[in-house]
Design a protein around this motif. Structure first.
Motif, PDB file in Angstrom:
ATOM      1  N   VAL A 213     -18.099  -9.148 -36.889  1.00  0.00           N
ATOM      2  CA  VAL A 213     -19.192 -10.068 -36.556  1.00  0.00           C
ATOM      3  C   VAL A 213     -18.589 -11.356 -36.023  1.00  0.00           C
ATOM      4  O   VAL A 213     -17.658 -11.909 -36.617  1.00  0.00           O
ATOM      5  N   VAL A 214     -19.111 -11.830 -34.894  1.00  0.00           N
ATOM      6  CA  VAL A 214     -18.709 -13.126 -34.331  1.00  0.00           C
ATOM      7  C   VAL A 214     -19.886 -14.073 -34.491  1.00  0.00           C
ATOM      8  O   VAL A 214     -20.979 -13.812 -33.978  1.00  0.00           O
ATOM      9  N   TYR A 215     -19.666 -15.156 -35.225  1.00  0.00           N
ATOM     10  CA  TYR A 215     -20.718 -16.128 -35.505  1.00  0.00           C
ATOM     11  C   TYR A 215     -20.363 -17.436 -34.782  1.00  0.00           C
ATOM     12  O   TYR A 215     -19.466 -18.152 -35.193  1.00  0.00           O
ATOM     13  N   ALA A 216     -21.056 -17.712 -33.670  1.00  0.00           N
ATOM     14  CA  ALA A 216     -20.765 -18.901 -32.879  1.00  0.00           C
ATOM     15  C   ALA A 216     -21.573 -20.086 -33.387  1.00  0.00           C
ATOM     16  O   ALA A 216     -22.726 -19.942 -33.811  1.00  0.00           O
ATOM     17  N   LEU A 217     -20.961 -21.262 -33.349  1.00  0.00           N
ATOM     18  CA  LEU A 217     -21.609 -22.495 -33.780  1.00  0.00           C
ATOM     19  C   LEU A 217     -21.874 -23.410 -32.589  1.00  0.00           C
ATOM     20  O   LEU A 217     -21.101 -23.448 -31.634  1.00  0.00           O
ATOM     21  N   ARG A 218     -22.957 -24.170 -32.694  1.00  0.00           N
ATOM     22  CA  ARG A 218     -23.323 -25.109 -31.640  1.00  0.00           C
ATOM     23  C   ARG A 218     -22.429 -26.345 -31.675  1.00  0.00           C
ATOM     24  O   ARG A 218     -22.041 -26.813 -32.744  1.00  0.00           O
ATOM     25  N   MET A 219     -22.101 -26.869 -30.509  1.00  0.00           N
ATOM     26  CA  MET A 219     -21.434 -28.171 -30.414  1.00  0.00           C
ATOM     27  C   MET A 219     -22.467 -29.245 -30.759  1.00  0.00           C
ATOM     28  O   MET A 219     -23.443 -29.444 -30.030  1.00  0.00           O
ATOM     29  N   GLN A 220     -22.262 -29.941 -31.874  1.00  0.00           N
ATOM     30  CA  GLN A 220     -23.270 -30.877 -32.383  1.00  0.00           C
ATOM     31  C   GLN A 220     -23.007 -32.296 -31.882  1.00  0.00           C
ATOM     32  O   GLN A 220     -22.497 -33.155 -32.605  1.00  0.00           O
ATOM     33  N   GLN A 250     -18.961  -5.182 -31.508  1.00  0.00           N
ATOM     34  CA  GLN A 250     -19.112  -6.376 -32.333  1.00  0.00           C
ATOM     35  C   GLN A 250     -20.545  -6.903 -32.320  1.00  0.00           C
ATOM     36  O   GLN A 250     -21.251  -6.807 -31.316  1.00  0.00           O
ATOM     37  N   LEU A 251     -20.955  -7.493 -33.439  1.00  0.00           N
ATOM     38  CA  LEU A 251     -22.258  -8.135 -33.542  1.00  0.00           C
ATOM     39  C   LEU A 251     -22.094  -9.629 -33.315  1.00  0.00           C
ATOM     40  O   LEU A 251     -21.076 -10.225 -33.691  1.00  0.00           O
ATOM     41  N   LEU A 252     -23.106 -10.242 -32.711  1.00  0.00           N
ATOM     42  CA  LEU A 252     -23.067 -11.659 -32.371  1.00  0.00           C
ATOM     43  C   LEU A 252     -24.184 -12.399 -33.091  1.00  0.00           C
ATOM     44  O   LEU A 252     -25.335 -11.957 -33.090  1.00  0.00           O
ATOM     45  N   MET A 253     -23.826 -13.553 -33.694  1.00  0.00           N
ATOM     46  CA  MET A 253     -24.825 -14.386 -34.378  1.00  0.00           C
ATOM     47  C   MET A 253     -24.663 -15.841 -33.963  1.00  0.00           C
ATOM     48  O   MET A 253     -23.599 -16.267 -33.496  1.00  0.00           O
ATOM     49  N   HIS A 254     -25.734 -16.612 -34.144  1.00  0.00           N
ATOM     50  CA  HIS A 254     -25.738 -18.047 -33.818  1.00  0.00           C
ATOM     51  C   HIS A 254     -26.920 -18.664 -34.553  1.00  0.00           C
ATOM     52  O   HIS A 254     -28.009 -18.083 -34.563  1.00  0.00           O
ATOM     53  N   PRO A 255     -26.753 -19.841 -35.179  1.00  0.00           N
ATOM     54  CA  PRO A 255     -27.858 -20.425 -35.944  1.00  0.00           C
ATOM     55  C   PRO A 255     -28.941 -21.059 -35.079  1.00  0.00           C
ATOM     56  O   PRO A 255     -30.018 -21.376 -35.578  1.00  0.00           O
ATOM     57  N   GLY A 256     -28.653 -21.282 -33.790  1.00  0.00           N
ATOM     58  CA  GLY A 256     -29.615 -21.898 -32.881  1.00  0.00           C
ATOM     59  C   GLY A 256     -29.741 -23.405 -33.125  1.00  0.00           C
ATOM     60  O   GLY A 256     -29.443 -23.895 -34.210  1.00  0.00           O
ATOM     61  N   PRO A 257     -30.160 -24.141 -32.114  1.00  0.00           N
ATOM     62  CA  PRO A 257     -30.406 -23.678 -30.748  1.00  0.00           C
ATOM     63  C   PRO A 257     -29.087 -23.444 -30.000  1.00  0.00           C
ATOM     64  O   PRO A 257     -28.089 -24.096 -30.279  1.00  0.00           O
ATOM     65  N   VAL A 258     -29.117 -22.507 -29.061  1.00  0.00           N
ATOM     66  CA  VAL A 258     -27.916 -22.145 -28.313  1.00  0.00           C
ATOM     67  C   VAL A 258     -27.753 -23.043 -27.095  1.00  0.00           C
ATOM     68  O   VAL A 258     -28.709 -23.297 -26.375  1.00  0.00           O
ATOM     69  N   ASN A 259     -26.540 -23.526 -26.878  1.00  0.00           N
ATOM     70  CA  ASN A 259     -26.197 -24.190 -25.620  1.00  0.00           C
ATOM     71  C   ASN A 259     -25.613 -23.125 -24.702  1.00  0.00           C
ATOM     72  O   ASN A 259     -24.419 -22.820 -24.764  1.00  0.00           O
ATOM     73  N   ARG A 260     -26.456 -22.514 -23.896  1.00  0.00           N
ATOM     74  CA  ARG A 260     -25.971 -21.455 -23.003  1.00  0.00           C
ATOM     75  C   ARG A 260     -24.930 -22.002 -22.039  1.00  0.00           C
ATOM     76  O   ARG A 260     -25.105 -23.087 -21.480  1.00  0.00           O
TER      77      ARG A 260
END
Length: 311
Positions: A213-220, A250-260
């Protein structure tokens, strides 16, 4: 459970109980009348000092589907703008006898302080860079529904770990469920001594394909007082997750909102392996389970999953 201030308030059994109860509540959304009477007569106060779409709306829906009365309070346009302190705001609102207060603030530790000032049950919906326990719970719920079990799974959390309350809660929750956690990002965005939580630390994406699992985080950006990376373009070039870096298994996750185009490319956000929409869908039922846990479940003799009934 009196309050939910941190994932540390829960052991593995507690997390599993909340996930199981959320699964029991999931069929409510498919009914013509989307309500159960579990919290009828109770009042839930949403106290938000920060902007929010997903968390606030899902807590409001969760409380209403449990038949609770809901009061929404936002700092903008309130006495907070006149200089009223957090404590005085809580004491004022507590005079209305809420049964639970869901609180989000930019101050680490605020939820724990509020729990000392009121008789209401407190649910931490994010306190500064500290924790966001219900996000971690819905992420565990989402993965369990997809994988069945996350014992032994390799999960990489990639990005702005320094400013992320989600990262800390998820590291603790995933490990309680038996997963192996790696955090990865630029050295400037990895907190010192975070390995003390039991996770591995990487500064490059070498080895990313070993993750389940890849869990991406937003640049805050709103929490950054200085430049932590040269440019967003350079950050995306080194740490952005795209179709070349993410394998089909692989599975992809992100807490949102996403910066595409920054932490994630559009192609992976919209790919079949993305669980981002499933995470959003899980938000309501998991928060229903949490509100039930702090307001009704604590009085039950055991972790019995309630049989939903029509209102």
């Amino acid at each position: 459970m009196r309050h939910l201030l941190s994932i540390e308030d829960l052991d593995r059994t507690g997390i599993e109980r909340i996930c199981d109860r959320a699964a029991a509540f999931s069929e409510v959304a498919d009914r013509e009348i989307k309500k159960v009477p579990a919290l009828r007569g109770r009042t839930v106060l949403n106290l938000f000092y920060e902007a929010s779409t997903r968390t606030r709306s899902s807590f409001e829906l969760a409380a209403k589907r449990l038949s609770a009365d809901v009061v929404n309070f936002a700092a903008s346009g309130s006495s907070v703008e006149k200089g009223e302190s957090l404590k005085d705001t809580v004491l004022t609102l507590s005079a209305h006898k809420p049964d639970a207060i869901v609180i989000r603030t930019p101050w680490a530790g605020a939820a724990e302080l509020v729990s000392r000032w009121t008789h209401a049950a407190i649910v931490n919906a994010g306190d500064g860079k500290h924790e966001h326990p219900t996000q971690a719970l819905l992420d565990v719920y989402t993965l369990r529904r997809r994988l069945g079990d996350i014992d032994g799974a390799s999960i990489w959390i990639v990005g702005d770990v320094l400013h992320s309350r989600v990262a800390r809660s998820n590291i603790l929750a995933f490990q309680k469920m038996g997963a192996q956690v790696t955090v990865c990002g630029p050295p400037t965005l990895i907190p010192r001594h975070i390995e003390a939580l039991g996770c591995e630390v990487r500064f490059t994406l070498d080895g990313l394909r070993s993750a389940d699992v890849v869990y991406a985080l937003r640049m805050q950006h709103e929490r950054m007082q200085e430049a932590f990376v040269p440019t967003l373009r350079e950050y995306a070039g080194v740490y952005g997750i795209n179709g070349r870096r993410l394998s089909p298994r692989q599975l992809l996750m992100h807490p949102g909102p996403v910066n595409r185009g920054v932490e994630l490319s559009g192609e992976v956000v919209d790919s079949p392996q993305s669980l981002i929409t499933a995470q959003v869908e899980a938000g309501v039922v998991v928060r229903m389970a949490v509100l039930y846990e702090v307001l009704a479940g604590a009085r039950e003799p055991g972790p019995v999953v309630p049989e939903p009934q029509l209102a």
